[in-house]
Design a protein around this motif. Structure first.
Motif, PDB file in Angstrom:
ATOM      1  N   THR A  65      -5.634   4.937   4.484  1.00 10.91           N
ATOM      2  CA  THR A  65      -4.278   4.611   4.027  1.00 10.91           C
ATOM      3  C   THR A  65      -4.112   4.820   2.525  1.00 10.91           C
ATOM      4  OG1 THR A  65      -4.864   2.271   3.692  1.00 10.91           O
ATOM      5  CG2 THR A  65      -4.001   2.900   5.862  1.00 10.91           C
ATOM      6  N   PHE A 112      -0.686   4.476   0.047  1.00  7.29           N
ATOM      7  CA  PHE A 112      -0.531   3.601  -1.113  1.00  7.29           C
ATOM      8  C   PHE A 112      -0.199   4.411  -2.371  1.00  7.29           C
ATOM      9  CE2 PHE A 112      -3.207   0.485   1.343  1.00  7.29           C
ATOM     10  CZ  PHE A 112      -2.232  -0.484   1.439  1.00  7.29           C
ATOM     11  N   LEU A 121       2.780   3.910  -5.072  1.00 10.42           N
ATOM     12  CA  LEU A 121       2.469   3.559  -6.454  1.00 10.42           C
ATOM     13  C   LEU A 121       2.977   4.584  -7.462  1.00 10.42           C
ATOM     14  CD1 LEU A 121      -1.191   2.224  -6.045  1.00 10.42           C
ATOM     15  CD2 LEU A 121       0.798   0.899  -6.775  1.00 10.42           C
ATOM     16  N   GLY A 125       4.865   6.686   5.779  1.00 11.48           N
ATOM     17  CA  GLY A 125       4.400   5.329   5.537  1.00 11.48           C
ATOM     18  C   GLY A 125       4.618   4.436   6.742  1.00 11.48           C
ATOM     19  N   THR A 134      -7.297  -3.393   0.894  1.00 10.21           N
ATOM     20  CA  THR A 134      -7.342  -3.663  -0.548  1.00 10.21           C
ATOM     21  C   THR A 134      -8.114  -2.565  -1.260  1.00 10.21           C
ATOM     22  OG1 THR A 134      -7.270  -6.050  -0.140  1.00 10.21           O
ATOM     23  CG2 THR A 134      -8.035  -5.327  -2.309  1.00 10.21           C
ATOM     24  N   PHE A 154      -5.948   0.490  -1.525  1.00  9.89           N
ATOM     25  CA  PHE A 154      -4.941   0.299  -2.575  1.00  9.89           C
ATOM     26  C   PHE A 154      -5.555   0.531  -3.958  1.00  9.89           C
ATOM     27  CE2 PHE A 154      -3.003  -2.458  -5.754  1.00  9.89           C
ATOM     28  CZ  PHE A 154      -1.668  -2.071  -5.689  1.00  9.89           C
TER      29      PHE A 154
END
Length: 292
Positions: A101, A105, A109, A126, A152, A155
């Motif tokens: 993913t 992200f 961003l 997305g 996380t 990301f």
């Protein structure tokens, strides 16, 4: 030259295969995620420094640039920590599927950090990524902690790539990597020092773990980074990006071969992972056609 391009393409596939093997090594190493990442970064920084000295690259930077690279190093350090922690609490397959993913992200961003306009098809892709994640969440809910850690990590990987892009254009990539990895080592060293983590058990490492750490830091980190920069002299960014998307596929296959039953997942899991990977590849294809 065609031969240089072909050899670079073969080398790129080897590098992506090595990156896929990184997750397997993380599962094989018995250390917890924090000491694992600390040793990996410390050894990788040493290997890259030897390479820099051998090539006689200048290490001098301004104070501002140095601080920026050290801060970027904290981001990549946290990315690696959450990545290996996700593997420890779930498995390689779950971690790599969720790590895919990262491109999603990045699409979120970039408009926030660079002022780039929101692109409609990225929003659509997305949503497809969310569908794929929803399937994985539903069928692998017992791995919820690992899934959240891997997301996380994805990301942080996207954030690091955006931050790092401007440095790569103006500085030697090996020097940038050395200071960033050193920043991660410094950050975790301070954290470990204040938390009392540097106890006797921290430095008790088995022979097999030392071997795996040496392989992880030299081949999977130092060599793979330097090699990925070299192949971009002959290959287009699109070719590099599309090939890198094979990392979760290589990694998952390797994990099943090494760990057998532990890595075999339900058909629904592979459906969710396939939706994510295909979405990332389609995103790259559209971007490439629009740039022509």
């Amino acid at each position: 030259m065609p031969s240089d391009k072909f050899n670079s393409y073969l080398q790129l596939h080897l590098i992506v295969f090595i990156w896929g093997f990184t997750a397997v090594l993380g599962a094989l190493i018995s250390l917890d995620a924090l000491p694992l990442v600390w040793y990996r970064m410390l050894l990788a920084a040493a290997f890259i420094l030897v390479y820099i000295l051998y090539k006689k690259f200048p290490l001098k930077l301004s104070t501002k640039e140095l601080l920026q690279l050290l801060i970027a190093g904290v981001v990549i350090a946290l990315h690696w920590f959450t990545f290996f922690r996700a593997i420890k609490v779930s498995n390689v397959s779950v971690t790599l599927a969720c790590l895919s993913t990262g491109a999603f992200f990045a699409s979120l961003l970039e408009p926030l950090l660079t002022g780039k306009k929101v692109v409609w098809y990225e929003v659509f892709f997305g949503l497809l990524v969310i569908v794929g994640l929803g399937i994985i969440f539903r069928v692998e809910s017992h791995y919820i902690e690992g899934i959240l850690l891997a997301l996380t990590s994805a990301f942080l990987s996207a954030l690091f790539s955006i931050i790092n892009s401007k440095f790569a254009k103006t500085h030697n990539p090996s020097v940038v990597s050395f200071y960033e990895i050193s920043g991660g080592v410094l950050f975790f060293s301070v954290l470990l020092a204040f938390s009392g983590g540097f106890d006797a058990s921290f430095f008790r490492i088995s022979t097999s773990d030392w071997l795996y750490l040496a392989l992880l830091s030299s081949v999977c980190t130092a060599y793979a980074f330097i090699g990925s920069v070299q192949v971009m002299r002959f290959l287009s960014p699109y070719t590099v990006m599309l090939t890198i998307n094979l990392e979760p596929i290589y990694g998952t296959i390797l994990a099943v071969l090494v760990f057998d039953e532990k890595e075999k997942m339900s058909p629904q899991f592979y459906l969710g992972a396939l939706i994510i990977i295909i979405t990332v590849i389609l995103n790259g294809i559209i971007k490439h056609r629009q740039s022509d």
